[in-house]
Design an enzyme around this catalytic site. Structure first.
Site, PDB file in Angstrom:
ATOM      1  N   ASP A 342     -25.133 -45.416  60.213  1.00  0.00           N
ATOM      2  CA  ASP A 342     -24.070 -45.207  59.234  1.00  0.00           C
ATOM      3  C   ASP A 342     -23.986 -43.739  58.804  1.00  0.00           C
ATOM      4  O   ASP A 342     -25.013 -43.085  58.611  1.00  0.00           O
ATOM      5  CB  ASP A 342     -24.408 -46.080  58.011  1.00  0.00           C
ATOM      6  CG  ASP A 342     -23.398 -45.963  56.894  1.00  0.00           C
ATOM      7  OD1 ASP A 342     -22.247 -46.368  57.108  1.00  0.00           O
ATOM      8  OD2 ASP A 342     -23.771 -45.456  55.811  1.00  0.00           O
ATOM      9  N   GLU A 413     -21.655 -43.520  63.522  1.00  0.00           N
ATOM     10  CA  GLU A 413     -20.373 -43.439  62.837  1.00  0.00           C
ATOM     11  C   GLU A 413     -20.199 -42.058  62.222  1.00  0.00           C
ATOM     12  O   GLU A 413     -20.935 -41.674  61.323  1.00  0.00           O
ATOM     13  CB  GLU A 413     -20.293 -44.491  61.719  1.00  0.00           C
ATOM     14  CG  GLU A 413     -18.986 -44.451  60.986  1.00  0.00           C
ATOM     15  CD  GLU A 413     -19.095 -44.330  59.466  1.00  0.00           C
ATOM     16  OE1 GLU A 413     -18.068 -44.466  58.799  1.00  0.00           O
ATOM     17  OE2 GLU A 413     -20.215 -44.086  58.952  1.00  0.00           O
TER      18      GLU A 413
HETATM   19  C1  GLC Z   1     -19.984 -45.626  55.913  1.00  0.00           C
HETATM   20  C2  GLC Z   1     -19.563 -47.068  55.818  1.00  0.00           C
HETATM   21  C3  GLC Z   1     -18.843 -47.281  54.524  1.00  0.00           C
HETATM   22  C4  GLC Z   1     -19.782 -46.964  53.395  1.00  0.00           C
HETATM   23  C5  GLC Z   1     -20.381 -45.564  53.553  1.00  0.00           C
HETATM   24  C6  GLC Z   1     -21.556 -45.364  52.658  1.00  0.00           C
HETATM   25  O1  GLC Z   1     -18.911 -44.773  55.939  1.00  0.00           O
HETATM   26  O2  GLC Z   1     -18.795 -47.423  56.925  1.00  0.00           O
HETATM   27  O3  GLC Z   1     -18.346 -48.577  54.416  1.00  0.00           O
HETATM   28  O4  GLC Z   1     -19.111 -47.046  52.184  1.00  0.00           O
HETATM   29  O5  GLC Z   1     -20.836 -45.324  54.857  1.00  0.00           O
HETATM   30  O6  GLC Z   1     -22.662 -46.070  53.144  1.00  0.00           O
END
Ligand code: GLC
Ligand code: CA
Length: 728
Positions: A342, A413
């Protein structure tokens, strides 16, 4: 003795290169050129030394090269290191020649446990040498290594999928009940968003214990049952890995607040400016808050890129890095097949704590709440963040090697418009790779545009942007949406277009990521301030009332729609209340209906998933044929098979569009036919393209608004000049 079991001395592999092309540096540390010349030739190896020679990856530690002859291409690999270097190395040969994705081991310097290797992931120990006979990905599909490349990764929010104990929250046992369904779509990999204990301020992305299951989802036992079920179906499970932050309720943070010397440095602290009266700097995070919050307990500010209840971990602290590896190991030991990491952009911040400059957009948006008002030069995509990703990739390689496990996947991500920064997470070179899937959000950025700006030309811009920038050694990937962006069906100018977007997702080259429910074209459910109590995604409130409705991500996180009968579409029982209301469209858009209907989004999706497993969709070439405002068309081909995919994006009411594809494909003869392989659900059965198997002439292919089509061309690739022109 069969070739695959023959073992040859490492030095003799150098002899497969033309001697006159070798330099003393190439063979250094293994043998001298003078001694090499004196080595006896082995006839059974000599067959790999015929044809054109081309060096591949050449470093101090590795000498590798190709030999091409008319029928075959060989890659010769020689690890030059001595025993004193026990490090496991990983090299990536993908994309160096044509579309080859695999190599069969046909000769080796030691007994090999594997018969073939995936070119993206050639692991090596000191002293190894081998010859690989290269082949296409589909020709030698190996579930254990290639599973993440061919099929679909299905993102599931457990809370929203299936409730089994009637508390209104989806749970692990509920998910287990639905595995038949997931498998029936042809999906092989499930990615679960966080299921760990959490105060649930950010849908579980605020984790208070990384090594357990939140009771609302079940227990670790339930989880182990899930893993066993998934594996017994030849499917895979990956988990969200959230290395950037914890919840403020995590025991580490609680201990840090108490000034516990063991934990204080687990987080990032600053005294603030002006004797603590002012924040350390102007940093603003992606959740609409300043990145600093004062902790009176310590009389200091702590850093949080996201919500103030999500303090950032100090990833420069080796102890924290060890903890994170312990967490990865914990889940790997339970059998998970990889992770989606993440928010990797946000891992590391510059420790000079300099202010960030305002961006060009700052004049139009409020810099007190909007992330895009700044250039995040100090807090995003720092070189050390890339290094961390590579480090975790290496950790997984070592784990799978030491434990004889199948390939372990690492998805990252990085939600970012700057394409180069996204690509860098793949790893900048062939010797040290980072992410396997640096998620490609370009289609979701396209969907951010207004309806009238969504057309073939704009779409082409986004698709081309990815294709032009993706490194040759990287495997592509595509997604249409996620838990962070609205439902794709609701963001398209017409819901009918979803079928064409399935074709983009599933038939372009690369791994496909699917957000649960998109396979039945689920829509957004609006949340408004008339019912603030319904809103779970509290981040939305940080932007002020004006923006809550637009910002809340609850819209796309509503419960899965299973049936048209029960009060909550089969998600939970009549006596429970779902934790999040269902979208109003559930009576029409649900699994049951779409299974019953002769044609449906779900059925088309399933059909396309099957198709993508075959050549040329898995591993073949891809080329754009046409991009106009109205139409987008591309071809996929390999060897003699060629397919054409056409999507008509004009909105309903627009006249039908007729195109001469014979000309566009630069076909050498006059008459070219295509056979319908798949079609959007809105094409009527009575249309000339209305049935699979129908044959039509391609000099006049007519599509109505929002119709999309997959055709197999009844011609050899050799006659389609568009392919030959570009076949590398
Ligand atoms: C990423 C996740 C999102 C979350 C953020 C903080 O962007 O996809 O949903 O709010 O991280 O963990
Ligand atoms: Ca961070």
């Amino acid at each position: 003795m069969s070739l695959s079991s023959s073992v040859f001395p490492r030095e003799s592999f150098f002899l497969l290169a033309p001697l006159e092309s070798l330099h003393s540096d190439d063979v250094k540390r293994v043998i001298s050129l003078d001694d090499l010349i004196k080595l006896p030739h082995d006839d059974s190896l000599a067959q790999f030394s015929i044809g054109e020679y081309k060096p591949a990856i050449v470093t101090n530690d590795l000498f590798s090269f190709f030999r091409f002859n008319e029928q075959k291409t060989y890659l010769i690999f020689i690890d030059k290191r001595s025993e004193s270097d026990a490090d496991l190395r990983r090299y990536n040969f993908f994309g160096l020649v044509g579309t080859f994705g695999k190599g069969k081991i046909v000769a080796s310097s030691s007994k090999q446990t594997k018969k073939s290797l995936n070119l993206t992931n050639v692991l090596s120990n000191h002293g190894q040498a081998f010859v690989l006979e290269l082949c296409e990905l589909y020709e030698d599909y190996d579930e254990s290594q290639d599973w993440w490349m061919r099929d679909v990764i299905y993102e599931v929010i457990t809370a929203s999928y299936q409730d089994s104990n009637n508390d209104g929250f989806g749970d692990i046992q509920g998910l287990r009940q639905r595995l038949d369904y997931i498998q029936s779509i042809g999906i092989k990999t499930i990615w679960l968003t966080p299921i760990y204990p959490s105060p649930w301020k950010d849908y579980g992305y605020d984790i208070s214990n990384f090594c357990d299951i939140d009771p609302r989802f079940g227990t670790l036992d339930d989880f182990c049952q899930l893993v066993a079920d998934v594996h017994s179906r030849n499917m895979r499970l990956i988990l969200d890995f959230v290395p950037n932050h914890t919840s403020n309720e995590h025991t580490w943070f609680q201990a840090a607040l108490r000034n516990d010397p063991n934990y204080v440095d687990y987080y990032v602290w600053h005294e603030g400016k002006n004797n603590g009266k002012d924040l350390p700097n102007n940093w603003l995070g992606p959740s609409g808050q300043r990145m600093w919050t004062y902790a009176p307990e310590r009389k200091m500010y702590y850093l949080h890129q996201f919500l103030d209840c999500q303090p950032d971990l100090n990833l420069r602290n080796d102890k924290v890095l060890e903890e994170l590896k312990r967490i990865l190991r914990f889940w790997l030991d339970l059998g998970v097949d990889g992770f989606r990491a993440d928010a990797v952009r946000h891992l590391i911040e510059n420790d000079d704590f300099r202010d960030e400059p305002l961006s060009k957009k700052a004049k139009d948006i409020d810099p007190n709440i909007f992330y895009d008002a700044y250039e995040h030069t100090e807090t995003a995509d720092q070189p050390e963040s890339y290094a961390l990703v590579r480090q975790w990739r290496r950790f997984l390689d070592n784990y799978s090697y030491d434990n004889c496990r199948d390939y372990l996947l690492f998805v990252t991500e990085a939600y970012h418009q700057d394409i180069q920064k996204v690509m860098n997470y793949y790893g900048a070179n062939r010797e040290e790779r980072g992410s396997d899937v640096s998620i490609n959000f370009l289609i979701t950025y396209y969907l951010d545009k207004n309806d009238n700006e969504q057309h073939g030309l704009e779409l082409d811009k986004q698709l081309t942007k990815w294709q032009k920038n993706v490194p040759r050694h990287a495997w592509s990937n595509w997604c249409l949406g996620s838990h962070d962006s609205g439902r794709v069906t609701s963001r398209l100018p017409s819901t009918e277009l979803i079928d064409g977007f399935y074709m983009l997702l599933l038939l372009q080259s690369g791994t496909a990521l699917l957000y649960y429910g998109d396979e039945i074209a689920m829509c957004n459910r609006p949340f408004t301030l008339e019912h603030p109590e319904e809103i779970v995604d509290i981040t939305a409130f940080n932007y002020g009332e004006k923006y809550v409705e637009e910002r809340t991500r609850d819209c796309q996180r509503t419960p899965m729609q299973w049936t048209s009968h029960s009060p909550y579409a089969g998600f939970t029982s009549a006596t429970a209340k779902p934790y999040l209301p269902l979208a109003d469209t559930w009576p029409e858009l649900n699994v049951e209906q779409q299974e019953k209907a002769e044609r449906s989004h779900l059925k088309l999706f399933r059909q396309l998933v099957k198709l993508r497993q075959q050549s040329p969709f898995y591993g073949g070439h891809q080329k754009k044929v046409l991009a106009t405002k109205e139409l987008y068309a591309f071809i996929r081909w390999l060897h003699s098979d060629i397919y054409l995919i056409v999507i008509n994006q004009t909105t309903s009411g627009h006249e039908p569009i007729t195109t001469d594809f014979v000309k566009l494909l630069k076909y050498q003869n006059k008459q070219l036919f295509g056979e319908v392989v798949a079609k959007s659900t809105n094409i009527s059965d009575t249309s000339p393209i209305g049935k699979e198997g129908n044959r039509i002439e391609l000099n006049q292919l007519t599509l109505q608004s929002n119709e999309s089509l997959v055709l197999r061309l009844l011609s050899s690739v050799l006659e389609i000049s568009l392919c030959i022109d570009n076949d590398e």
